[in-house]
Every structure is written in structure tokens, then in C-alpha cells.
Scaffold this motif. Structure first.
Motif, short mmCIF file in Angstrom:
data_model
loop_
_atom_site.label_atom_id
_atom_site.label_comp_id
_atom_site.label_asym_id
_atom_site.label_seq_id
_atom_site.Cartn_x
_atom_site.Cartn_y
_atom_site.Cartn_z
N ASN A 183 0.82 -1.20 0.00
CA ASN A 183 0.00 0.00 0.00
C ASN A 183 0.85 1.25 0.00
N ILE A 184 1.96 1.23 0.75
CA ILE A 184 2.87 2.37 0.82
C ILE A 184 3.48 2.65 -0.55
N PHE A 185 3.98 1.58 -1.18
CA PHE A 185 4.59 1.75 -2.49
C PHE A 185 3.58 2.29 -3.50
N ARG A 186 2.33 1.78 -3.41
CA ARG A 186 1.30 2.25 -4.32
C ARG A 186 1.00 3.73 -4.10
N LYS A 187 0.83 4.13 -2.84
CA LYS A 187 0.51 5.52 -2.52
C LYS A 187 1.61 6.48 -2.94
N LEU A 188 2.86 6.06 -2.74
CA LEU A 188 3.99 6.94 -3.05
C LEU A 188 4.39 6.88 -4.52
N GLY A 189 3.84 5.90 -5.24
CA GLY A 189 4.18 5.77 -6.65
C GLY A 189 5.63 5.37 -6.87
N ILE A 190 6.11 4.45 -6.01
CA ILE A 190 7.50 4.00 -6.10
C ILE A 190 7.53 2.49 -6.29
N ASN A 191 8.73 1.97 -6.65
CA ASN A 191 8.86 0.54 -6.91
C ASN A 191 9.94 -0.14 -6.08
N THR A 192 10.88 0.64 -5.53
CA THR A 192 12.02 0.03 -4.86
C THR A 192 12.25 0.65 -3.48
N ALA A 193 13.01 -0.10 -2.65
CA ALA A 193 13.36 0.39 -1.32
C ALA A 193 14.25 1.62 -1.42
N HIS A 194 15.06 1.69 -2.46
CA HIS A 194 15.93 2.86 -2.64
C HIS A 194 15.09 4.13 -2.80
N ILE A 197 13.68 5.13 0.57
CA ILE A 197 14.64 5.82 1.42
C ILE A 197 14.71 7.30 1.05
N LYS A 198 14.70 7.58 -0.26
CA LYS A 198 14.71 8.98 -0.70
C LYS A 198 13.49 9.73 -0.16
N TYR A 199 12.32 9.06 -0.22
CA TYR A 199 11.11 9.68 0.30
C TYR A 199 11.24 9.92 1.81
N ALA A 200 11.74 8.91 2.53
CA ALA A 200 11.86 9.02 3.99
C ALA A 200 12.76 10.18 4.38
N ILE A 201 13.82 10.40 3.62
CA ILE A 201 14.73 11.52 3.90
C ILE A 201 14.04 12.85 3.63
N ARG A 202 13.37 12.94 2.47
CA ARG A 202 12.67 14.19 2.13
C ARG A 202 11.57 14.51 3.13
N ALA A 203 10.91 13.46 3.65
CA ALA A 203 9.81 13.66 4.59
C ALA A 203 10.30 13.86 6.02
N GLY A 204 11.61 13.76 6.25
CA GLY A 204 12.17 13.96 7.58
C GLY A 204 11.94 12.80 8.52
N LEU A 205 11.69 11.61 7.97
CA LEU A 205 11.44 10.44 8.81
C LEU A 205 12.73 9.80 9.29
N VAL A 206 13.83 10.04 8.57
CA VAL A 206 15.13 9.50 8.95
C VAL A 206 16.19 10.59 8.77
N ASP A 207 17.34 10.40 9.43
CA ASP A 207 18.44 11.34 9.35
C ASP A 207 19.22 11.09 8.06
N PRO A 208 19.30 12.08 7.18
CA PRO A 208 19.99 11.88 5.89
C PRO A 208 21.48 11.53 6.04
#
Length: 213
Positions: A183-194, A197-208
Motif C-alpha cells: 500500500n505504501i509503495f502504491r501511494k507513493l508511486g514507487i517501486n524500490t526500497a531505494h 529511502i529517498k522519500y523518507a529523507i525528504r519527509a524527515g522520517l530519517v536522518d539523511p
């Protein structure tokens, strides 16, 4: 004589594809476990058919995939995955005629027809892939916002935790976490874990500073 490079890190799928290809004794079959080894194989066999599960490989995004395909313009590519986003399908299909598309949970006939088509330098797009693209064109919506649970799972995945580890931490089943992940991949329109990670950094969920993208 046709040459194939299997770039799929799912063992059972790799075995099944090799079994199909070995029905013709003249076929030459090679394996690639990452982008570097795939490029090396393509340098040796520029006319090869690449059978790739993009979602399980180490391409950072579709741009990298398209760059490699353009570099080896004589190659044919059969993308075979569990799920691919409408945005990805449209970008790849509209950008290059080298790409054919089938899904792992589709009928065996699709796989056989696709292998036959690409071996003759013809494109094969499965009916499901066409329906996904048409559906997206007819229903352009803004991406859904992640729930709090989904955001926490995104953070955990970005930190390198496995589905099993996330399930144990959340006292959930592996099936539940897998469903959340899809569901997460579908909502974000992404296909890979890489890409996640880019989304998580942009969203401030993890330390870049923890990652090298």
C-alpha cells in the motif's frame, strides 16, 4: 541461437525462467546479480535479452534503467515483477521500444508469449500492464497521504529492518506488514526500497547523514 541474461534475485523465479529457456537447447543463459554485473554481461553480449525484476534489483530509479538500455541499444528487455507503478510503466513503455512487460502472478501464457516475442525483437505488453496504464490515464488522482502506521513502517524499512523484524516489533504478522508495504509503495508511486529511502529523507522520517543516496 538466442542469448538471455536473467537479472532476477528471486531464486524460484530464476529457476522457473531458466527451465523455460532450457527447453531450447540452443539458448545461451547467463546470470546477473546486480547492475554492475549486468552491464558487464551486456558488454560481452550486446544482442542479449535481459529478463529483469526491476523491484528486486539495485537500479536507483527508472532513469538509471533507461540509461543502461540506451547504452546497449541492441538488447531487448523483458521486465517481470510482482507490481510496477502506473507512472513507471508509462515512463518505460513510452521512452523505449526495447521494453516488454509481464507480471509474475499473471498467466504462464503471458510469459511464454513474451519470451517468444522478445527473442524475435518484438515487443510484448501484457493485458494487465495496458489496463494499469489506461486506468491511470482515466483517473489521475493526487497520492494518498500515509497513515501514522504507514509512516512508521516507512521509517523502519528505510532503517534497513526486514519485514520479519518490523512484524515482531509491531506485534503483527508478516502478511500484515507485507500488505502495508504494498500500500505504501502504491501511494507513493514507487517501486524500490531505494526510492522509499529517498522519500523518507525528504519527509524527515530519517536522518539523511545515515545514508548515501
Amino acid at each position: 541461437m538466442a542469448k538471455y541474461i536473467i537479472a532476477d534475485n528471486q531464486e524460484i523465479t530464476r529457476f522457473a525462467i531458466e527451465s523455460l529457456l532450457k527447453q531450447n537447447d540452443e539458448n545461451q543463459i547467463y546470470r546477473a546479480s546486480d547492475k554492475t554485473s549486468l552491464v558487464a554481461k551486456l558488454k560481452e553480449h550486446e544482442h542479449a535479452v535481459v529478463i529483469l525484476d526491476y523491484t528486486l534489483f539495485d537500479f536507483a530509479d527508472e532513469d538509471q534503467l533507461l540509461i543502461v538500455s540506451e547504452r546497449f541499444a541492441l538488447s531487448q528487455w523483458l521486465l517481470i515483477s510482482d507490481e510496477l507503478t502506473p507512472q513507471f510503466l508509462r515512463r518505460v513503455i513510452y521512452s523505449s521500444h526495447q521494453f516488454s512487460i509481464v507480471f509474475k502472478d499473471g498467466p504462464m501464457k503471458d510469459v511464454r508469449d513474451a519470451l517468444h516475442a522478445v527473442s524475435h525483437h518484438q515487443r510484448f505488453i501484457s493485458q494487465r500492464a495496458l489496463e494499469v496504464i489506461i486506468s491511470q490515464q482515466n483517473d489521475e488522482e493526487k497520492p494518498d497521504i500515509l497513515t501514522a502506521t504507514e509512516a512508521e513502517i516507512v521509517k523502519a524499512i528505510a532503517q534497513g529492518k526486514t519485514t520479519k523484524e518490523i512484524a515482531e516489533e509491531r506485534f503483527s504478522s508478516i502478511h500484515t506488514i507485507t500488505t502495508h508495504r504494498k500500500n505504501i509503495f502504491r501511494k507513493l508511486g514507487i517501486n524500490t526500497a531505494h526510492e522509499l529511502i529517498k522519500y523518507a529523507i525528504r519527509a524527515g522520517l530519517v536522518d539523511p547523514s545515515e545514508f548515501y543516496i
